[in-house]
Enzyme design. Structure first.
Site, PDB file in Angstrom:
ATOM      1  N   GLU A 172       0.825  -1.213   0.000  1.00  0.00           N
ATOM      2  CA  GLU A 172       0.000   0.000   0.000  1.00  0.00           C
ATOM      3  C   GLU A 172       0.862   1.268   0.000  1.00  0.00           C
ATOM      4  OE1 GLU A 172      -3.038   0.711  -0.438  1.00  0.00           O
ATOM      5  OE2 GLU A 172      -4.038  -1.222  -0.355  1.00  0.00           O
ATOM      6  N   GLU A 194       2.284   1.685  -3.482  1.00  0.00           N
ATOM      7  CA  GLU A 194       1.276   2.085  -4.462  1.00  0.00           C
ATOM      8  C   GLU A 194       0.886   3.553  -4.300  1.00  0.00           C
ATOM      9  OE1 GLU A 194      -0.953  -2.253  -5.112  1.00  0.00           O
ATOM     10  OE2 GLU A 194      -1.981  -0.623  -4.072  1.00  0.00           O
ATOM     11  N   GLU A 195       0.738   4.024  -3.057  1.00  0.00           N
ATOM     12  CA  GLU A 195       0.259   5.382  -2.826  1.00  0.00           C
ATOM     13  C   GLU A 195       1.351   6.435  -2.952  1.00  0.00           C
ATOM     14  OE1 GLU A 195      -1.946   5.821   0.776  1.00  0.00           O
ATOM     15  OE2 GLU A 195      -3.558   4.490   0.127  1.00  0.00           O
TER      16      GLU A 195
END
Length: 272
Positions: free
Chosen positions: A159, A162-163
């Protein structure tokens, strides 16, 4: 689809099913190659239930692919109910011995999410602003949902990457929160993980993230929206305490479980 079996001293066409370990059967129609007429299916299903009742079966499961959605009505007419749905199939279930309460397992009851505390060598925390949602305009930790079959520690690393484009490695599980009646009425588990950054140049995800940056952790913890929520304030205080080395979390120990030696993670303060 159907197989011819002897039942009640005469031949009846019943649905092909696999017996489970709990006195029930599963009709897996995912591999059905020929189209199935709704009326024929209804007749075969009724006959099958009658046969399974005489042989002492209890739970009946039907795994129905989306291509055969027209058969749902026939199953519901026989007393089947929805158990759960996935993108490509619907699972229906039926309990034969109506005189006793069913013991069929419920659908998955929880969603699992993560929040990631990523501190650089200056003690700054990686924060993001989301494009939409209730946290719009507020600096927050990167968060996300654990995918099916994914470990918590792996989800946290994914996460963040990805962010923000920041590569990390998992350090500790700091805390977790349980709440109920959340996403689609399910309970919710949310794990706060600490990660170590392996690079520091941010490349944010444009689809979900408005801004991303490194921020003094004290500035993050002093935000008005953070302090308006008791839970958010406690989490921020844990993050500050971790920066000051006044808090210890749980390390991830890769181990195995059961006779199958299936791999899993145990989160513990002691790494034996």
């Amino acid at each position: 689809m159907g197989s011819v079996e002897e039942a009640n001293d005469k031949k009846m066409e019943i649905l092909e099913a696999i017996e489970d370990n709990y006195g029930g059967v599963t009709i897996d129609m995912m591999k059905e190659e020929e189209p199935m007429d709704s009326l024929k299916f209804h007749t075969m299903l009724r006959t099958s239930i009658s046969h399974w009742r005489t042989t002492g079966k209890k739970g009946v499961w039907i795994k129905l692919p989306i291509e055969l959605a027209h058969l749902v009505e026939a199953a519901v007419k026989e007393g089947f109910w929805y158990h759960h749905a996935e993108p490509k199939y619907l699972m229906l279930v039926y309990w034969i011995p109506h005189e006793i309460p069913h013991t069929l397992p419920s659908n998955a009851s929880h969603r699992v999410g993560i929040g990631a505390l990523v501190l650089d060598h200056h003690g700054q925390v990686l924060v993001v602003k989301e494009n939409s949602g209730k946290n719009t305009g507020n600096w927050k930790l990167p968060t996300g949902v654990v995918e099916e079959g994914e470990d918590i520690c792996t989800a946290a690393v994914r996460e963040v990457q990805e962010e923000t484009g920041i590569e990390t490695e998992f350090v500790e599980l700091l805390a977790f929160r349980q709440s109920h009646k959340s996403f689609f009425g399910k309970s919710d588990l949310f794990f706060i993980c600490m990660l170590k950054p392996l690079n520091f140049t941010i490349h944010k995800q444009d689809a979900e993230i408005e801004e991303a940056k490194w921020m003094a952790i004290e500035e993050y913890a002093s935000q008005v929206k953070v302090n308006q929520s008791e839970l958010s304030k406690i989490i921020a205080n844990i993050c500050v305490a971790k920066k000051e080395k006044e808090y210890s979390g749980f390390s991830a120990l890769l181990t195995t479980t059961g006779l199958s030696a299936k791999k899993c993670y145990l989160y513990s303060t002691i790494n034996i």
